[in-house]
Design an enzyme around this catalytic site. Structure first.
Site, PDB file in Angstrom:
ATOM      1  N   LYS A 157       0.851  -1.190   0.000  1.00  0.00           N
ATOM      2  CA  LYS A 157       0.000   0.000   0.000  1.00  0.00           C
ATOM      3  C   LYS A 157       0.881   1.232   0.000  1.00  0.00           C
ATOM      4  O   LYS A 157       1.699   1.424   0.907  1.00  0.00           O
ATOM      5  CB  LYS A 157      -0.909  -0.016   1.236  1.00  0.00           C
ATOM      6  N   LYS A 170      -2.315  -1.559  -3.757  1.00  0.00           N
ATOM      7  CA  LYS A 170      -3.156  -0.371  -3.689  1.00  0.00           C
ATOM      8  C   LYS A 170      -2.302   0.875  -3.781  1.00  0.00           C
ATOM      9  O   LYS A 170      -1.288   0.946  -3.090  1.00  0.00           O
ATOM     10  CB  LYS A 170      -3.896  -0.402  -2.352  1.00  0.00           C
TER      11      LYS A 170
HETATM   12  C1  PBG Z   1      -7.096   3.245   5.608  1.00  0.00           C
HETATM   13  C2  PBG Z   1      -7.587   3.156   4.213  1.00  0.00           C
HETATM   14  C3  PBG Z   1      -7.517   4.138   3.233  1.00  0.00           C
HETATM   15  C4  PBG Z   1      -8.111   3.615   2.094  1.00  0.00           C
HETATM   16  C5  PBG Z   1      -8.532   2.332   2.398  1.00  0.00           C
HETATM   17  N1  PBG Z   1      -8.178   2.059   3.713  1.00  0.00           N
HETATM   18  C6  PBG Z   1      -7.057   5.533   3.325  1.00  0.00           C
HETATM   19  C7  PBG Z   1      -5.674   5.855   3.611  1.00  0.00           C
HETATM   20  O1  PBG Z   1      -4.789   5.014   3.700  1.00  0.00           O
HETATM   21  O2  PBG Z   1      -5.452   7.044   3.793  1.00  0.00           O
HETATM   22  C8  PBG Z   1      -8.230   4.327   0.779  1.00  0.00           C
HETATM   23  C9  PBG Z   1      -9.205   3.765  -0.200  1.00  0.00           C
HETATM   24  C10 PBG Z   1      -9.561   4.664  -1.321  1.00  0.00           C
HETATM   25  O3  PBG Z   1      -8.936   5.726  -1.560  1.00  0.00           O
HETATM   26  O4  PBG Z   1     -10.499   4.317  -2.030  1.00  0.00           O
HETATM   27  N2  PBG Z   1      -7.981   2.624   6.499  1.00  0.00           N
END
Ligand code: PBG
Length: 328
Positions: free
Chosen positions: A199, A252
């Protein structure tokens, strides 16, 4: 050779193109992210994500039946609690919005696959994905090891409510192992872990932070999420999560990181997901609303491309529309 060999022969009709298409896209490949709020009585549209709303828990059953009817691969739930605190304790509340929504969905559509996002950022008053501490230099940082306990307890609460899959998205080191251990100890050895293994610290999460009310109140997430310049490090994260017992892994965001999806695909035998995140969705929506692109064609092409890069399944806010476009 020319003109004996002519690749265009296989592009002449839809029938032959369909026959030789390498990557496919079906509703069962798609997971719908949903936001359940404890404070709402009616859906509240998210301004930066046209077509997406925060939902009251009372809408969960109907949403589950819709997802099942459309043949989606599943849903993944995020929660917006009434009360936030520095440690995100509300993420462990058995009567919090996510456990309540999971129960209602499982009751309404027992065969629907229900995943839960496991992270504290929607539950902390500072918006970070962990518990804060002052480090040895006096700087405010996210305390990796102290965060593992609350993540594990939150995953157990989600499993107890009936989640089939828990999906840690916090990027703390060691969290997959900590969650696996806690789930097993509490009798949930059959609940799977989908790790957000890879991520990135991405600008494409902007609209999500409105939807989930979780923008960090100071600083950013670069101290725990990955640097966009790194590709080898993705494999390091992948291998660690495999060793700790992840059942499935995810990359991601998706579209700006298709090279990473491909690399991870080549490096693991585990099922692989990709998260077509909020900013990717918002870009297509905005361009379509401005008359610049055709939403349906652009969204289906983007999703097919994520499959072609190697993802088995895709988390996408286009899941319902895409399922309908695909004929569900
Ligand atoms: C954190 C989380 C995020 C997303 C999913 N889980 C936000 C982040 O890391 O700031 C982002 C998902 C998206 O942008 O669609 N719990």
């Amino acid at each position: 050779m020319f003109p004996t060999i002519r690749p265009r022969r296989l592009r002449r009709t839809a029938a032959i193109r369909n026959l030789v298409r390498e990557a496919t896209l079906a509703p069962s490949d798609l997971i719908l992210p949903m936001f359940f709020s404890e404070a709402l009585d009616a859906p509240r549209p998210v301004a930066t994500m046209p077509g997406v709303s925060q939902l009251p828990v009372s809408a969960a059953a109907e949403q589950a039946r819709l997802a099942k009817k459309l043949g989606l691969g599943g849903v993944i739930l995020f929660g917006l609690p009434k009360q936030k605190d520095p440690n995100g304790e509300a993420s462990c509340d058995p009567n919090g919005p996510v456990p309540l929504a999971v129960r209602a969905m499982k009751e309404a559509a027992p065969e629907l696959l229900v995943m839960t996002d496991t992270c504290v950022d929607e539950y902390t008053d500072h918006g970070h994905c962990g518990i804060l501490k002052k480090d040895a230099r006096g700087d405010m940082v996210v305390d990796n090891d102290a965060t593992l306990d609350i993540l594990a307890r939150s995953a157990v609460a989600q499993a107890r409510a009936g989640a089939d899959v828990v999906a840690p998205s916090d990027m703390m080191d060691g969290r997959v192992g900590a969650i696996r251990e806690a789930l097993d100890a509490e009798g949930f050895s059959d609940v799977a872990i989908l790790s957000y293994a890879v991520k990135y610290a991405s600008s494409f999460y902007g609209p999500f932070r409105d939807a989930a009310d979780c923008a960090p109140q100071f600083g950013d997430r670069t101290g725990y999420q990955m640097d966009p310049g790194n590709a080898r490090e993705a494999l390091r994260e992948l291998f660690l999560d495999e060793e700790e017992g992840a059942d499935m892994v995810m990359v991601k965001p998706a579209l700006p990181y298709l090279d990473i999806v491909h690399r991870v695909r080549e490096a693991t035998a585990l099922p692989l997901g990709a998260y077509n995140v909020s900013g990717e969705y918002a870009m297509i929506k905005a361009a379509a609303a401005a008359g610049m692109i055709d939403e349906r064609r652009a969204a289906l092409e983007a999703l097919l491309s994520i499959r072609r890069a190697g993802a088995d399944f895709i988390l996408t806010y286009h899941a319902i529309d895409a399922a309908k476009w695909l004929g569900a």
